[in-house]
Design a protein around this motif. Structure first.
Motif, short mmCIF file in Angstrom:
data_model
loop_
_atom_site.label_atom_id
_atom_site.label_comp_id
_atom_site.label_asym_id
_atom_site.label_seq_id
_atom_site.Cartn_x
_atom_site.Cartn_y
_atom_site.Cartn_z
N VAL A 1 0.83 -1.20 0.00
CA VAL A 1 0.00 0.00 0.00
C VAL A 1 0.86 1.25 0.00
O VAL A 1 0.55 2.24 -0.66
CB VAL A 1 -0.95 -0.01 1.23
N SER A 2 1.96 1.20 0.75
CA SER A 2 2.77 2.41 0.90
C SER A 2 3.71 2.66 -0.28
O SER A 2 4.39 3.67 -0.31
CB SER A 2 3.58 2.32 2.19
N ARG A 3 3.75 1.73 -1.21
CA ARG A 3 4.68 1.91 -2.33
C ARG A 3 4.28 3.04 -3.26
O ARG A 3 5.10 3.63 -3.93
CB ARG A 3 4.79 0.61 -3.14
N GLY A 4 2.99 3.34 -3.34
CA GLY A 4 2.53 4.41 -4.21
C GLY A 4 2.54 3.99 -5.66
O GLY A 4 2.87 2.85 -5.99
N PRO A 5 2.19 4.93 -6.54
CA PRO A 5 2.09 4.58 -7.96
C PRO A 5 3.44 4.21 -8.56
O PRO A 5 4.49 4.63 -8.07
CB PRO A 5 1.57 5.87 -8.60
N ALA A 6 3.39 3.39 -9.61
CA ALA A 6 4.61 3.05 -10.34
C ALA A 6 5.13 4.32 -11.00
O ALA A 6 4.39 5.03 -11.68
CB ALA A 6 4.29 1.99 -11.39
N THR A 7 6.40 4.64 -10.76
CA THR A 7 6.93 5.91 -11.26
C THR A 7 8.06 5.75 -12.25
O THR A 7 8.32 6.64 -13.06
CB THR A 7 7.44 6.78 -10.09
N SER A 8 8.77 4.64 -12.19
CA SER A 8 9.91 4.48 -13.10
C SER A 8 10.14 3.00 -13.34
O SER A 8 9.46 2.15 -12.76
CB SER A 8 11.16 5.12 -12.48
N GLY A 9 11.12 2.74 -14.20
CA GLY A 9 11.42 1.35 -14.53
C GLY A 9 10.51 0.84 -15.64
O GLY A 9 9.77 1.61 -16.27
N ALA A 10 10.58 -0.46 -15.85
CA ALA A 10 9.79 -1.07 -16.92
C ALA A 10 8.30 -0.99 -16.58
O ALA A 10 7.90 -1.25 -15.44
CB ALA A 10 10.19 -2.52 -17.10
N ALA A 11 7.53 -0.59 -17.56
CA ALA A 11 6.07 -0.48 -17.34
C ALA A 11 5.48 -1.87 -17.16
O ALA A 11 5.91 -2.82 -17.82
CB ALA A 11 5.43 0.22 -18.53
N PRO A 12 4.49 -1.99 -16.27
CA PRO A 12 3.84 -3.30 -16.11
C PRO A 12 3.16 -3.70 -17.43
O PRO A 12 2.51 -2.86 -18.07
CB PRO A 12 2.78 -3.06 -15.03
N LEU A 13 3.33 -4.96 -17.80
CA LEU A 13 2.72 -5.42 -19.04
C LEU A 13 1.25 -5.74 -18.81
O LEU A 13 0.88 -6.28 -17.76
CB LEU A 13 3.45 -6.65 -19.57
N PHE A 14 0.43 -5.39 -19.75
CA PHE A 14 -1.01 -5.67 -19.62
C PHE A 14 -1.62 -5.77 -21.01
O PHE A 14 -1.00 -5.38 -22.02
CB PHE A 14 -1.71 -4.55 -18.83
N THR A 15 -2.80 -6.32 -21.04
CA THR A 15 -3.58 -6.35 -22.28
C THR A 15 -4.95 -5.76 -21.99
O THR A 15 -5.65 -6.23 -21.09
CB THR A 15 -3.73 -7.80 -22.79
N LEU A 16 -5.28 -4.72 -22.73
CA LEU A 16 -6.58 -4.07 -22.57
C LEU A 16 -7.50 -4.53 -23.70
O LEU A 16 -7.11 -4.49 -24.87
CB LEU A 16 -6.40 -2.55 -22.64
N VAL A 17 -8.68 -4.99 -23.33
CA VAL A 17 -9.68 -5.32 -24.34
C VAL A 17 -10.65 -4.14 -24.38
O VAL A 17 -11.33 -3.87 -23.39
CB VAL A 17 -10.43 -6.62 -23.99
N ASP A 18 -10.66 -3.44 -25.51
CA ASP A 18 -11.47 -2.21 -25.55
C ASP A 18 -12.96 -2.55 -25.70
O ASP A 18 -13.35 -3.71 -25.85
CB ASP A 18 -10.96 -1.25 -26.62
N PHE A 19 -13.79 -1.51 -25.66
CA PHE A 19 -15.24 -1.72 -25.68
C PHE A 19 -15.73 -2.31 -27.01
O PHE A 19 -16.85 -2.78 -27.10
CB PHE A 19 -15.98 -0.41 -25.39
#
Lengths: 186, 159
Positions: free
Chosen positions: A42-60
């Motif tokens: 919880v205390s880590r806060g938002p991702a600010t640097s480094g490699a972006a987390p990989l994800f797949t977005l399925v759009d509408f």
């Protein structure tokens, strides 16, 4: 006295044996570890640097957008929701930025956070957003980026590295500044 | 003869069916009743607001919660059970919106750790209740140095 002498010391009948004590301490340690891990997360806060987390977005519309597939391009990931007033404030600027930079290969992805589909679609129509938008199923993408709320915008460079996140509503000037800098890089 | 009787039979059949349709309860033809606020809130009380922390959905006043309650109402009207609705919300928004964590994955710890701690507590309590009555007071008796040394040694081993 015959044979071995009886021991003078024995475990008290009403006390806890060593095994029980060990078990109790181990369980307490496990509980503290779980609580501690959650607190750290919880205390880590938002991702600010480094490699972006990989994800797949399925759009509408049902089209899949895997971040991995956009390697080599600048990607703008915007978290929003239809119930979020500041998201409405930035919606027009995001669309304007998309129109200005799409020809230069910049990818915009809208991640709809804990929203309901009819209201989300109405929001997209109201603000005439034409870049891909899709729901964050199970809030997996939001958790990967460790967002604190909406709106938040993450810009990922051509090498898949996160730039400083924009917490709160963004605007065209802010987006231009980051995108121009990234696109100027060799 | 039979040909002559047919119109009468047909008319009788139509009459019976018509009467049956007329007397059937209106609910058979009516659309499913709109769920009441109480029914919606009963389901909503087991879900948590996606925006505010630790606020049950049934008492939350945000727009997001209002939208979610509208979904619950739609699902109830469509005949969904409460557990189906919870599964839908967990799939859409993650298990953290559920008031009771599922008995799967890491969430199992939320169920097992308190149970385990409770079990240890019960064991401690039972052992304490079994405590024997205090022994009768014995006046101190002098012990030899060898006896005292043995006592210390055994105490060290026991610790």
């Amino acid at each position: 006295m015959t044979g071995a002498e009886a021991p003078l010391v024995s475990a008290p009948a009403n006390g806890l044996g060593r095994r029980w004590q060990l078990l109790a301490w181990l369980m307490l340690a496990a509980l503290l570890a779980v609580v501690g891990a959650k607190l750290v997360q919880v205390s880590r806060g938002p991702a600010t640097s480094g490699a972006a987390p990989l994800f797949t977005l399925v759009d509408f519309d049902g089209t899949q957008h895997a971040l991995q597939a956009y390697r080599g391009k600048v990607v703008v990931v915007n978290f929003w929701a239809s119930w979020c007033a500041p998201c409405a404030a930035e919606a027009a600027d995001l669309e304007q930025a998309w129109q200005a930079y799409r020809e230069r290969g910049v990818v915009f992805l809208g991640v709809d956070y804990v929203d309901t589909e009819p209201e989300a679609r109405a929001f997209i129509e109201l603000w005439q957003q034409t870049y891909p938008n899709g729901p964050d199923r199970g809030t997996l993408i939001a958790q990967a980026f460790r967002i604190r709320g909406v709106p938040e915008t993450y810009i990922i460079d051509q090498r898949g590295q996160l730039q400083a996140p924009i917490i709160g509503p963004t605007n065209l000037a802010q987006l231009r500044a980051v995108l121009d800098r990234l696109l100027a890089q060799p | 003869m039979r040909l002559l009787r047919f119109p009468f039979r047909f008319a009788l059949l139509v009459g019976v069916l018509g009467a049956a349709l007329f007397w059937l309860p209106a609910s058979v033809f009516a659309a499913p009743a709109t769920p009441t606020d109480d029914e919606v809130n009963a389901v909503a009380s087991q879900l948590y607001c996606p925006v505010c922390e630790n606020v049950p959905l049934d008492v939350c006043g945000t727009q997001a919660c209002s939208q979610w309650r509208a979904i619950i109402r739609q699902k109830l009207q469509a005949g969904w059970s409460a557990s189906q609705i919870y599964a839908f919300f967990a799939e859409q928004y993650g298990t953290r919106v559920l008031a009771s964590p599922p008995f799967t994955g890491a969430s199992v710890l939320f169920w097992l750790v308190p149970l385990a701690l409770l079990s240890v507590g019960v064991v401690v309590l039972v052992r304490m209740l079994r405590k024997p009555a205090p022994a009768a007071h014995n006046p101190a008796v002098p012990v030899s140095a060898a006896h005292a040394a043995r006592l210390e040694r055994e105490l060290d081993d026991w610790r």
